[in-house]
Structure formats: structure tokens, C-alpha cells
Design a protein around this motif. Structure first.
Motif, PDB file in Angstrom:
ATOM      1  N   LYS A 143      -1.853   0.943  24.164  1.00  0.00           N
ATOM      2  CA  LYS A 143      -2.131  -0.351  23.540  1.00  0.00           C
ATOM      3  C   LYS A 143      -3.472  -0.859  24.050  1.00  0.00           C
ATOM      4  CE  LYS A 143       1.017  -2.494  26.881  1.00  0.00           C
ATOM      5  NZ  LYS A 143       2.269  -3.267  27.042  1.00  0.00           N
ATOM      6  N   LYS A 199      -2.338   4.342  14.242  1.00  0.00           N
ATOM      7  CA  LYS A 199      -1.395   3.248  14.443  1.00  0.00           C
ATOM      8  C   LYS A 199      -1.744   2.395  15.651  1.00  0.00           C
ATOM      9  CE  LYS A 199       2.503   5.898  12.537  1.00  0.00           C
ATOM     10  NZ  LYS A 199       3.862   6.452  12.828  1.00  0.00           N
ATOM     11  N   ARG A 200      -2.385   3.002  16.660  1.00  0.00           N
ATOM     12  CA  ARG A 200      -2.582   2.299  17.922  1.00  0.00           C
ATOM     13  C   ARG A 200      -4.041   2.388  18.371  1.00  0.00           C
ATOM     14  NH1 ARG A 200       2.486   5.528  20.444  1.00  0.00           N
ATOM     15  NH2 ARG A 200       1.362   7.171  19.353  1.00  0.00           N
TER      16      ARG A 200
END
Length: 455
Positions: A246, A314-315
Motif C-alpha cells: 500500500k 490494483k495497488r
């Protein structure tokens, strides 16, 4: 042109059992092939180094680091980096828990029951410090060869500075967040301590700090103080441990941003939809337009159907992986004069926000010790750094001593206890005395003799 680094974390050499021995070996080889391809398509076509944010090994044993060294050598060769260009920090699996003495356990319990004050009291005592650092014996030998020594005074460590443009550089600051690990620590009840002697990092005009550490902030008892120093003195904070990739950008104040980047696990125990094999390729560049730092992420994740790595949309930035950070320490320095850009092929990717064409350069600049004394500079000899890596990483203690004795490095009547620091000083002295070629020859000879004896 950007400075390009391949970033891996939580590789856990030695954790494999059953069929995972073969699966993990394949994943590591696929990562090397994938990194080679991705790096070749970035401006410059080669990387500048490798970043490792902890848990290189599974149980801190030397055999695990031997395997890790071979893999890092192969990765480096495929991305165009010399094998010594690695920055690493320890994780909780990089300590050997079997080496925790009874007194060491009492020390850990004492600090966990207290906090930063008790931590500082213990680290002020060299005998107590040694009881904690004993568990890092094999990691310490491994990291020492890469010029990433653990600071046995418990302060931050830093040697590598990367010049992005005239008067604009990034500096890697290494934290050891694992000194107090015992195997049962949990983030909901923080027990780890970074300590003021470690989190007080330098401010340098024209230089922005990149902090490398294993545990994220929420694992520390002193997390509030650590956060304040990171937000005011660092531009990027890169951690591992939680296996959950993240990224966030915090605007500290006008003209000051900090990037918090958490890595996934390069080789988790098992791969599933939540925790899969991941790694990153990161571009650091001077953002000429805003006089800031441009960070471009290339997150890579394992596709179990195609059994290869691919872009992770996605991240860590997804489809827009470029982050432009406001940098107060860049703006305090005189702005670089405009430089003509080097002609590039039309299809060469250029980092967003930067057209400055200076090739990044890396300097090894040791920081001062806790007593305020500058560390000695390494010799500037061609081949020195690789020879140093091989001397400390690839030779046994007796083999290193044999080189020092046969090349007359040991002073007569010396009664100083042999240590890594002393070995390093004697090794450097041999190089300064023009004996690097003899050292390299003896390294090859001793490794060859050992291999012949094992047949």
C-alpha cells in the motif's frame, strides 16, 4: 534520467517445505527474468541498485544467507547492477532466536515492560547491547559485506547517497526495527522501539532522506515521535513485514510531502488472493518542474494462472503510479542550472515531470558515529567494493585471517581483539597499500581450495 531500484522484501530464504521448495525456487527465477525485462524498458535500460526491507532469511542462519547471496548476485547481473549495490535492513526473521541468552531474555522483558527510557538505559550499556545484537551474528556478517553494517550503538545507519541532479540527491537511511523482536510481538499491542538515538535523522540541504525499515510505524511504542521525525525529515518511508502492499502521500505542510510505502512479500509462505508474490521497481528522479522528488512505481505481482509476474494495477498507484513529492530540503539549495537533454529514441519512456538528463551517480558517504566522529572513507580503487563483499560474505573467518596474516596486515605484538571493524580496517589498509590484486587472487584461491576439499 531516473535512478532505478529493484525493491524486494520478506523473501524468507529457508522457509520452504514439501512442494513449495520447487514453487518458490521457480518464483525467484521468474522474478529475475521479469525484472530484467521491465528494467530494460525504463530510461537508461539498467538499474542502479537493489533495496531489501528485511526478512531475507527465515531463521537467521548462515546457510539461508548463502542462498540469498547467490540469488542477489544473479538478480544484480540481470538488471545491470554490480553485485555490491544492495541496501538492506534486518527483519524479525533475520535474527537467530537460538542465540538469545538468559540475560538477553531478561533485557527484552525489561524493555517491553517499560518503554523508550528503559530502551535507552539498556543501549547505553555495551554489555547489554551485545546480548541483544548477538542474535544478528549471521545477518551482521552478511550485511557487512554489502557495506550495510548494523550499527551496534543502536543508531541509524547510512552510507549510500544518489545524486539525481547537481545539488539534488537522495540518501538511504537504514533503521533496525527488529532489535527487540521475540516472536510473539503484535501490532495491536506495540512492543518494539526505534529509539531517539535512531529516529533523529539528519537534515541536509539539497538531500532528501529515504528511510528503509522492516516494521511499519504502528508496531512501535514510540511511534508518535518516530512519525514526527519521519514527516519532518524524510521524504519516503519504505517498510515491509505486513505482506500488504500500500502507498499513501501525506501533505505534512505547504511544500512538504512524505510518501509511506509498504511492501508486499516477495515470497510469502503461501500465495493466495490476499498475500501473493510481489516486488517493486522504483524510479527516483528530480522533478524539475516543481523542484521536488518524482517517484514512479512499477508494482509487480504473481499471476497464478499464467505463472509469471505482471504489472499490478490494483495497488501502489495502479494505473497512475507516478508521485511528485514537495521537497523542502531541495528548495533550500540553489536550483540546478538548466542542462541540455541527451537525445533519446522516440519510444524511450521518460519519467513524468522530469526532463533533466544527468545520469544518476552513487556515492558512499559514511555518516558520523554516535560520538560525532566521521567514519573512515573507503579506498577509491577499481574492484574494491566487490572484493570487500566477497571477503566478508564468501570467506570463512579462518580464511579471512589467513589473508590478513599472509599479506602482513596484522601489526606485530597487536593484542586488539579481532572484530569485523578491525578486519575492515586491515582489509582497507591492504588496498591502500596496493595489494588489492593479491587479495582478490587469495580470495579465489581459498574458495577454490574449499570447493576441491568438498568434492
Amino acid at each position: 534520467m531516473p535512478a532505478v531500484f529493484v525493491h524486494v522484501s520478506d523473501i524468507h530464504f529457508g522457509q520452504e517445505k514439501d512442494d513449495r521448495v520447487h514453487i518458490h525456487a521457480d518464483v525467484k527465477q521468474q522474478l529475475i527474468a521479469d525484472a530484467k525485462e521491465v528494467v530494460s524498458n525504463i530510461a537508461g535500460g539498467v538499474a542502479h541498485g537493489i533495496l531489501v526491507t528485511g526478512d531475507i532469511a527465515q531463521s537467521g542462519k548462515w546457510a539461508e544467507y548463502e542462498d540469498a547471496g547467490k540469488w542477489l548476485d544473479e538478480l544484480a547481473a540481470n538488471i545491470g547492477v554490480e553485485i555490491h549495490r544492495v541496501q538492506m535492513v534486518p527483519g524479525n526473521h533475520d535474527l537467530d532466536r537460538s542465540k538469545l541468552s538468559f540475560s538477553g531474555k531478561q533485557i527484552l522483558d525489561h524493555i517491553r515492560a517499560g518503554g523508550p527510557k528503559e530502551y535507552e538505559d539498556i543501549l547505553n550499556n555495551s554489555t547489554d547491547r551485545a546480548a541483544l545484537f548477538a542474535r544478528f551474528e549471521d545477518y551482521g556478517r552478511f550485511s557487512f559485506g554489502y557495506n550495510c553494517p548494523l550499527n551496534n550503538e543502536g543508531i541509524f545507519a547510512s552510507e549510500m547517497e544518489v545524486n539525481l541532479a547537481p545539488g539534488r540527491a537522495i540518501r538511504f537511511i537504514r533503521f533496525n526495527s527488529s532489535l527487540l523482536c521475540h516472536g510473539e510481538e503484535r501490532d495491536e499491542h506495540p512492543e518494539l522501539v526505534i529509539g531517539a538515538r535512531q529516529f533523529i535523522i539528519p537534515r541536509t540541504i539539497g538531500v532528501e532522506n529515504i528511510v528503509l525499515v522492516h516494521h511499519p510505524l504502528n508496531w512501535y511504542k514510540d511511534q508518535d515521535q518516530v512519525r514526527d521525525y519521519i514527516r519532518s525529515r524524510a521524504r519516503v518511508f519504505i517498510s515491509g513485514h505486513e505482506h500488504n502492499p500500500k502507498v499513501s502521500i501525506d501533505n505534512v505542510e505547504a511544500g512538504c510531502d512524505v510518501m509511506m510505502l509498504a511492501a508486499g512479500a516477495t515470497v510469502p509462505y503461501k500465495s493466495n488472493e490476499v498475500f501473493t508474490f510481489t516486488y517493486n521497481i522504483i524510479e527516483f528522479d528530480w522533478d524539475e518542474e516543481n523542484d521536488g522528488l518524482s517517484v514512479t512505481m512499477h508494482p509487480r505481482a504473481w499471476n497464478p494462472k499464467r505463472t509469471c509476474f505482471e504489472a499490478d494495477h490494483k495497488r501502489l498507484g495502479g494505473q497512475n503510479p507516478n508521485f511528485r513529492l514537495a521537497c523542502p530540503f531541495f528548495r533550500k539549495a540553489d536550483r540546478p542550472a538548466a542542462a541540455p537533454t541527451t537525445a533519446q529514441p522516440a519510444d524511450t519512456p521518460i519519467a513524468q515531470g522530469s526532463t533533466f538528463s544527468v545520469e544518476p551517480t552513487i556515492e558512499m558517504v559514511p555518516m558520523e558515529s554516535l560520538q560525532g566522529e566521521p567514519q573512515p572513507m573507503s579506498p577509491k580503487e577499481e574492484g574494491y567494493e566487490i572484493a570487500r563483499l566477497r571477503f566478508f560474505r564468501d570467506l570463512l573467518e579462518g580464511e579471512r585471517l589467513r589473508i590478513l596474516v599472509e599479506l602482513d596486515a596484522l601489526p606485530e605484538n597487536s593484542d586488539e581483539r579481532m572484530s569485523q571493524g578491525l578486519e575492515r580496517r586491515l582489509f582497507d589498509m591492504l588496498v591502500r597499500n596496493g595489494k588489492l590484486a593479491e587479495v582478490k587472487k587469495m580470495i579465489d584461491q581459498l574458495i577454490g581450495e574449499r570447493k576441491d576439499g568438498a568434492r
